[in-house]
Design an enzyme around this catalytic site. Sequence first.
Site: not given
Ligand code: NDP
Length: 247
Positions: A159, A145, A58, A161, A190, A157, A84
């Site tokens: 900044a 977040s 992305v 969000k 989460i 992070y 996401n």
């Molecule tokens: P994950 O790391 O499990 O999932 C994020 C996904 O995004 C992964 O599959 C990752 O790939 C992919 N990704 C990373 N870089 C890129 C890129 N350049 N282009 C496309 N895809 C990419 O994260 P979560 O499910 O935990 O989090 C999802 C969202 O929720 C995020 O925005 C996070 O900041 C937000 N969030 C999460 C919280 C939590 O408690 N988990 C709390 C608050 C917010 P890869 O497999 O290589 O890592």
Amino acid sequence: MDLAGKNVVITGGGRGMGRKFAVDMKNAGANPFVVDVIQENLDALKAETGIDGKILDVTKESEVEAFFNSYSADHGAADILINNAGITADALFIRKKGDDITKFPMSNWEKVINVNLTGVFLCAREAAYHMVKSDKKGVIVNISSISRAGNLGQTNYSATKSAVDSMTVTWGKELSRYGIRVGAIAPGYINTEMVAKIRQDVLDKIIQQIPAGRLGEMEEISKAVKFIVENDFFTGRVIEVDGGMRI
Ligand code: NDP
């Protein structure tokens, strides 16, 4: 908006919360399509759920443009974008240990800015462009977040969000004239792999600060996504789903 039959693009949907959103969208009768960076995760998603996906980084403008062009040609414009994809690369701003003073690494700064800020900007821009072009009254859901308020070790992070939140308000204002709504969710901690990376003793202390007394579940965030999509009076706002925790 009624979810049945709607085209949904989910970034970072190969695993974690994005994958959960995709599965729940499918179960609600929508047509999810996932983009992510690891082919194995996309293959597993396809094998286990039948949901299609494609490799897309992305952060790359020309690749994001090309993806939304080809997606729109094949399926019609997305009705819903779930923005996401997000990463962390934590460090202290300045850290003094004995005589040694380290600075927040520029590489950590750039990595997180590229995915969480530029990536969200590019995907929303391209999704909105195709919605407007095909006169679709779509919905964009950005994943923020609670760290948006500023969190220890997360200069980069936090900044990004808080920028996601302000872009949500801006786009909510700008795109309403085309019938496009924009909302965001600021999840607390989460039960995901991202959180599993946190040291257990640190995680225990975090849980003590959550009034609900536990981590959130992915389903609880997915329900908030559904609420934003289905509620036609919701735009330009951020929902906090955090068990009552304040950072
Ligand atoms: P994950 O790391 O499990 O999932 C994020 C996904 O995004 C992964 O599959 C990752 O790939 C992919 N990704 C990373 N870089 C890129 C890129 N350049 N282009 C496309 N895809 C990419 O994260 P979560 O499910 O935990 O989090 C999802 C969202 O929720 C995020 O925005 C996070 O900041 C937000 N969030 C999460 C919280 C939590 O408690 N988990 C709390 C608050 C917010 P890869 O497999 O290589 O890592």
